[in-house]
Design a protein around this motif. Structure first.
Motif, PDB file in Angstrom:
ATOM      1  N   PHE A  17      60.006  87.217 142.293  1.00  0.00           N
ATOM      2  CA  PHE A  17      59.605  86.571 141.053  1.00  0.00           C
ATOM      3  C   PHE A  17      58.092  86.550 140.825  1.00  0.00           C
ATOM      4  O   PHE A  17      57.652  86.763 139.692  1.00  0.00           O
ATOM      5  N   PRO A  18      57.260  86.322 141.848  1.00  0.00           N
ATOM      6  CA  PRO A  18      55.823  86.492 141.628  1.00  0.00           C
ATOM      7  C   PRO A  18      55.488  87.926 141.226  1.00  0.00           C
ATOM      8  O   PRO A  18      54.635  88.154 140.366  1.00  0.00           O
ATOM      9  N   LYS A  19      56.179  88.875 141.827  1.00  0.00           N
ATOM     10  CA  LYS A  19      55.972  90.292 141.470  1.00  0.00           C
ATOM     11  C   LYS A  19      56.337  90.526 140.004  1.00  0.00           C
ATOM     12  O   LYS A  19      55.635  91.227 139.281  1.00  0.00           O
ATOM     13  N   LYS A  20      57.422  89.909 139.546  1.00  0.00           N
ATOM     14  CA  LYS A  20      57.836  90.035 138.147  1.00  0.00           C
ATOM     15  C   LYS A  20      56.780  89.448 137.216  1.00  0.00           C
ATOM     16  O   LYS A  20      56.442  90.045 136.192  1.00  0.00           O
ATOM     17  N   ALA A  21      56.248  88.282 137.569  1.00  0.00           N
ATOM     18  CA  ALA A  21      55.217  87.645 136.732  1.00  0.00           C
ATOM     19  C   ALA A  21      53.986  88.540 136.632  1.00  0.00           C
ATOM     20  O   ALA A  21      53.427  88.724 135.543  1.00  0.00           O
ATOM     21  N   ARG A  22      53.569  89.107 137.746  1.00  0.00           N
ATOM     22  CA  ARG A  22      52.400  89.987 137.751  1.00  0.00           C
ATOM     23  C   ARG A  22      52.666  91.232 136.920  1.00  0.00           C
ATOM     24  O   ARG A  22      51.790  91.696 136.183  1.00  0.00           O
ATOM     25  N   LYS A  23      53.866  91.772 137.020  1.00  0.00           N
ATOM     26  CA  LYS A  23      54.219  92.967 136.233  1.00  0.00           C
ATOM     27  C   LYS A  23      54.180  92.655 134.735  1.00  0.00           C
ATOM     28  O   LYS A  23      53.677  93.446 133.939  1.00  0.00           O
ATOM     29  N   LEU A  24      54.686  91.495 134.352  1.00  0.00           N
ATOM     30  CA  LEU A  24      54.661  91.088 132.941  1.00  0.00           C
ATOM     31  C   LEU A  24      53.221  90.996 132.434  1.00  0.00           C
ATOM     32  O   LEU A  24      52.915  91.466 131.327  1.00  0.00           O
ATOM     33  N   LEU A  25      52.351  90.410 133.232  1.00  0.00           N
ATOM     34  CA  LEU A  25      50.954  90.277 132.827  1.00  0.00           C
ATOM     35  C   LEU A  25      50.263  91.636 132.789  1.00  0.00           C
ATOM     36  O   LEU A  25      49.483  91.909 131.869  1.00  0.00           O
ATOM     37  N   ASP A  26      50.558  92.477 133.766  1.00  0.00           N
ATOM     38  CA  ASP A  26      49.988  93.832 133.772  1.00  0.00           C
ATOM     39  C   ASP A  26      50.416  94.604 132.523  1.00  0.00           C
ATOM     40  O   ASP A  26      49.595  95.248 131.867  1.00  0.00           O
ATOM     41  N   GLU A  27      51.702  94.538 132.189  1.00  0.00           N
ATOM     42  CA  GLU A  27      52.224  95.241 131.011  1.00  0.00           C
ATOM     43  C   GLU A  27      51.613  94.702 129.724  1.00  0.00           C
ATOM     44  O   GLU A  27      51.430  95.450 128.760  1.00  0.00           O
ATOM     45  N   ALA A  28      51.292  93.419 129.706  1.00  0.00           N
ATOM     46  CA  ALA A  28      50.670  92.808 128.513  1.00  0.00           C
ATOM     47  C   ALA A  28      49.161  93.049 128.488  1.00  0.00           C
ATOM     48  O   ALA A  28      48.498  92.695 127.515  1.00  0.00           O
ATOM     49  N   GLY A  29      48.630  93.628 129.541  1.00  0.00           N
ATOM     50  CA  GLY A  29      47.194  93.885 129.610  1.00  0.00           C
ATOM     51  C   GLY A  29      46.362  92.626 129.790  1.00  0.00           C
ATOM     52  O   GLY A  29      45.204  92.581 129.373  1.00  0.00           O
ATOM     53  N   LEU A  30      46.930  91.625 130.425  1.00  0.00           N
ATOM     54  CA  LEU A  30      46.234  90.348 130.609  1.00  0.00           C
ATOM     55  C   LEU A  30      45.687  90.239 132.034  1.00  0.00           C
ATOM     56  O   LEU A  30      46.421  90.451 133.007  1.00  0.00           O
ATOM     57  N   ALA A  31      44.428  89.899 132.146  1.00  0.00           N
ATOM     58  CA  ALA A  31      43.800  89.723 133.451  1.00  0.00           C
ATOM     59  C   ALA A  31      44.250  88.398 134.054  1.00  0.00           C
ATOM     60  O   ALA A  31      44.443  87.415 133.342  1.00  0.00           O
ATOM     61  N   TYR A  32      44.379  88.393 135.368  1.00  0.00           N
ATOM     62  CA  TYR A  32      44.797  87.175 136.059  1.00  0.00           C
ATOM     63  C   TYR A  32      44.302  87.218 137.495  1.00  0.00           C
ATOM     64  O   TYR A  32      43.982  88.274 138.038  1.00  0.00           O
ATOM     65  N   GLN A  33      44.270  86.058 138.107  1.00  0.00           N
ATOM     66  CA  GLN A  33      43.965  85.931 139.535  1.00  0.00           C
ATOM     67  C   GLN A  33      45.288  85.679 140.247  1.00  0.00           C
ATOM     68  O   GLN A  33      46.073  84.828 139.814  1.00  0.00           O
ATOM     69  N   TYR A  34      45.542  86.421 141.299  1.00  0.00           N
ATOM     70  CA  TYR A  34      46.767  86.219 142.073  1.00  0.00           C
ATOM     71  C   TYR A  34      46.412  85.636 143.431  1.00  0.00           C
ATOM     72  O   TYR A  34      45.545  86.149 144.133  1.00  0.00           O
ATOM     73  N   LEU A  35      47.083  84.554 143.794  1.00  0.00           N
ATOM     74  CA  LEU A  35      46.921  83.913 145.093  1.00  0.00           C
ATOM     75  C   LEU A  35      48.262  83.979 145.807  1.00  0.00           C
ATOM     76  O   LEU A  35      49.292  83.600 145.230  1.00  0.00           O
ATOM     77  N   GLU A  36      48.244  84.466 147.040  1.00  0.00           N
ATOM     78  CA  GLU A  36      49.492  84.636 147.782  1.00  0.00           C
ATOM     79  C   GLU A  36      49.444  83.806 149.062  1.00  0.00           C
ATOM     80  O   GLU A  36      48.483  83.896 149.829  1.00  0.00           O
ATOM     81  N   TYR A  37      50.489  83.026 149.271  1.00  0.00           N
ATOM     82  CA  TYR A  37      50.548  82.141 150.420  1.00  0.00           C
ATOM     83  C   TYR A  37      51.837  82.360 151.203  1.00  0.00           C
ATOM     84  O   TYR A  37      52.906  81.881 150.824  1.00  0.00           O
ATOM     85  N   GLY A  38      51.722  83.101 152.292  1.00  0.00           N
ATOM     86  CA  GLY A  38      52.825  83.283 153.212  1.00  0.00           C
ATOM     87  C   GLY A  38      53.960  84.132 152.686  1.00  0.00           C
ATOM     88  O   GLY A  38      53.823  84.876 151.717  1.00  0.00           O
TER      89      GLY A  38
END
Length: 120
Positions: A49-70
């Motif tokens: 699901f985090p991967k899905k969220a990042r893909k949605l933002l990438d496809e929309a061309g929106l910049a974001y910061q991703y933080l991954e914990y464990g």
């Protein structure tokens, strides 16, 4: 509507500091990222699901910061602190302009409705 949480009067004084300081460093780190970035995604390895969220933002061309914990194999204490802080029980946690908007499906709905574009 606020979710019910124990009031300070319902917590013994001997444990209040322990509760307040539980994994405070990770909360501070996420808050700093939220303050510095318009969109922040908090996730973990192996969770689709985090991967899905990042893909949605990438496809929309929106910049974001991703933080991954464990992953499923570790880091649960860090994630627990974030869940206690936000009240959001799952990952990802997506923040837009300092506001928790939910997870991947909630982000997808905001993108489809155009509301995310209006928030920017």
């Amino acid at each position: 509507m606020p979710r019910p949480i124990l009031s300070e009067a319902e917590i013994h004084p001997a444990v209040r500091d322990k509760i307040a300081g539980y994994r405070a460093g990770i909360v501070k780190e996420v808050r700093a990222a939220i303050a510095a970035n318009e969109i922040v995604v908090v996730g973990m390895k192996q969770n689709p699901f985090p991967k899905k969220a990042r893909k949605l933002l990438d496809e929309a061309g929106l910049a974001y910061q991703y933080l991954e914990y464990g992953s499923y194999f570790g880091g649960w204490r860090q994630r627990l602190a974030l869940k206690l802080w936000t009240g959001w029980p799952t990952l990802p946690m997506v923040f837009v302009k300092g506001v928790l908007v939910g997870g991947a499906s909630d982000l997808e709905a905001l993108l489809k409705s155009g509301e995310l574009a209006r928030k920017r």
